[in-house]
Design a protein around this motif. Structure first.
Motif, PDB file in Angstrom:
ATOM      1  N   ALA A   1       0.937  -1.334  -0.036  1.00 19.24           N
ATOM      2  CA  ALA A   1      -0.154  -0.138  -0.160  1.00 19.24           C
ATOM      3  C   ALA A   1       0.785   1.171   0.003  1.00 19.24           C
ATOM      4  O   ALA A   1       0.495   2.453  -0.773  1.00 19.24           O
ATOM      5  CB  ALA A   1      -1.267  -0.019   1.268  1.00 19.24           C
TER       6      ALA A   1
ATOM      7  N   TRP B   1      -4.966  -2.118  -1.665  1.00 20.91           N
ATOM      8  CA  TRP B   1      -4.945  -0.726  -1.972  1.00 20.91           C
ATOM      9  C   TRP B   1      -6.100   0.088  -1.513  1.00 20.91           C
ATOM     10  O   TRP B   1      -5.869   1.178  -1.731  1.00 20.91           O
ATOM     11  CB  TRP B   1      -5.208  -0.947  -3.661  1.00 20.91           C
TER      12      TRP B   1
ATOM     13  N   LYS C   1      -6.387   0.951   1.290  1.00 19.12           N
ATOM     14  CA  LYS C   1      -5.592   1.659   2.215  1.00 19.12           C
ATOM     15  C   LYS C   1      -5.304   3.043   1.920  1.00 19.12           C
ATOM     16  O   LYS C   1      -5.292   4.057   2.617  1.00 19.12           O
ATOM     17  CB  LYS C   1      -4.643   1.149   2.915  1.00 19.12           C
TER      18      LYS C   1
END
Length: 426
Positions: A253, A332, A334
């Motif tokens: 992330a 992703w 996050k």
């Protein structure tokens, strides 16, 4: 390192003693969730933007937010300790729990500014150096806390956690400031106004991070208050394989954030979708292999790490590992909303998810009379919730991309690299 310390803690003091430690740590975490402003996302978004308006403006903004974070952490720590002493004086908490709660509050307060400090490495494009520093400090913290646990018991363990956390924060802060100073130059002189839109963005992003952390700490707190300290330990042990998998996946992330933000700022919808689908495919395939290989071995692994009495948690651990694998496929999520300029979307989504998870835990504790039964029911319920969450995030993805393409929508934010890449695909 954190898994090693937890395993030794459980072996040293048993499920009830470890549960008491985990419970006071959860109480301290909840306290700081209420007071920690969490400037990380705002720093990543607005410091590079300010730097584009003049050399040193980004450095000045970073320093201002870092100082505010340090001040907020110090005030929250002092107030928290005083509140704990007052609660003990009027009989709300026992003297034994107070002995554990005070060092837990000091430990949580010591690491409060860690996020703002770490962001300095990202701003200066020094994430690889951040990894090295984290590794060294993690080894130091592990050795210090384990030595204190063996020598002085759980109180020594918590005191050592506070000391090692303070050392880590000081080191991170000094090194991060140096990196930002080198990348952005010395702070500019004169008054610099607050960037437009920063305060609303800060409120939403801070609330989002607090909600994300509250689900974990809130689960431990509710388990301890409603189900007893042993249930807290069971939750920690059963969730360990899933958290270990997450520790490998979550850095993706951090790497996606600047890529998605730059693509959004350039209006490259196809690039955003490509990176998201690629990360989901790679992590999803890896997660499937990890679950298939690890699940049959969990009984053996839990027995080796925590003790033979915890092998009965292998089924719950396998179910929670599957849930962590599903969460990893949408890692992703996050960063995508904030990268596209819509931090409120993740706030709403995570709030609903946290409420469902905590409600599930309360329900299973009331229905199941035995802690082991509560643990297994919570694991299966969490898997269902995480399955719905993964599907929901793909639906949210379509909404975000359509909103991104709508004229007048909140723009994506360019995560400007202050040190250019030699290879743009790196």
């Amino acid at each position: 390192m954190s898994f090693a310390t937890t395993a030794v803690l459980v072996r040293q003091v048993g499920s009830t003693g470890a549960g008491e430690v985990l419970l006071v740590q959860a109480m301290a975490s909840i306290w700081f969730l209420l007071w920690d402003p969490r400037f990380e996302d705002a720093q990543q978004r607005f410091v590079p933007m300010e730097q584009r308006h003049g050399s040193g403006r980004g450095t000045r903004l970073y320093r201002r937010l870092l100082r505010l974070d340090l001040a907020a952490g110090l005030i929250a720590t002092v107030v928290g300790v005083v509140a704990a002493l007052a609660a003990a004086a009027i009989g709300w908490i026992s003297a034994e729990r107070l002995t554990l709660l005070v060092p837990a509050l000091l430990a949580a307060g010591a690491v409060t500014p860690m996020g703002s400090a770490s962001v300095g490495f990202a701003i200066a494009d020094q994430l690889s150096r951040l990894g090295v520093v984290r590794l060294v400090l993690a080894v130091f913290g592990c050795l210090a806390t384990l030595s204190a646990l063996v020598a002085a018991g759980v109180v020594g363990y918590l005191v050592a956690t506070a000391i090692s956390g303070l050392v880590s924060t000081v080191v991170f802060t000094l090194l991060a400031w140096r990196q930002v100073y080198r990348a952005c130059g010395p702070p500019c002189d004169g008054a610099v106004p607050t960037p437009p839109g920063m305060v609303p963005f800060l409120v939403k992003s801070s609330a989002t991070q607090s909600v994300a952390l509250a689900a974990d700490s809130g689960a431990s707190l509710l388990a301890g208050l409603l189900g007893g300290p042993a249930l807290v330990t069971y939750l920690k042990i059963a969730g360990a394989p899933g958290r270990l998998f997450g520790s490998f996946v979550n850095p993706v992330a951090a790497q996606l954030h600047p890529r998605l933000a730059r693509a959004a700022a350039d209006g490259c919808h196809a690039t955003v979708m490509r990176d998201i689908l690629r990360s989901s495919a790679l992590i999803g395939s890896t997660a499937l292999v990890a679950v298939v290989i690890t699940a049959p071995l969990l009984s053996l692994l839990l027995g080796l790490v925590y003790g033979s009495e915890y092998t009965v948690l292998s089924t719950a651990a396998a179910v929670m590992l599957a849930g962590a694998a599903l969460r990893g496929t949408v890692v992703w999520s996050k960063v995508l909303p904030s990268a596209l300029g819509f931090p409120g979307v993740r706030l709403v989504f995570l709030t609903a998810e946290a409420l469902c998870q905590l409600g599930l835990l309360v329900g299973v504790i009331h229905v199941c009379a035995v802690a082991m039964c509560s643990m297994l029911a919570f694991a299966w319920g969490s898997l269902v919730l995480l399955s719905l969450s993964a599907v929901g995030w793909f639906l949210v993805l379509g909404f975000l991309l359509r909103a991104m393409a709508t004229p007048g929508a909140a723009p994506g934010v360019a995560a400007v690299r202050l040190v250019p890449d030699a290879d743009p695909n790196a």
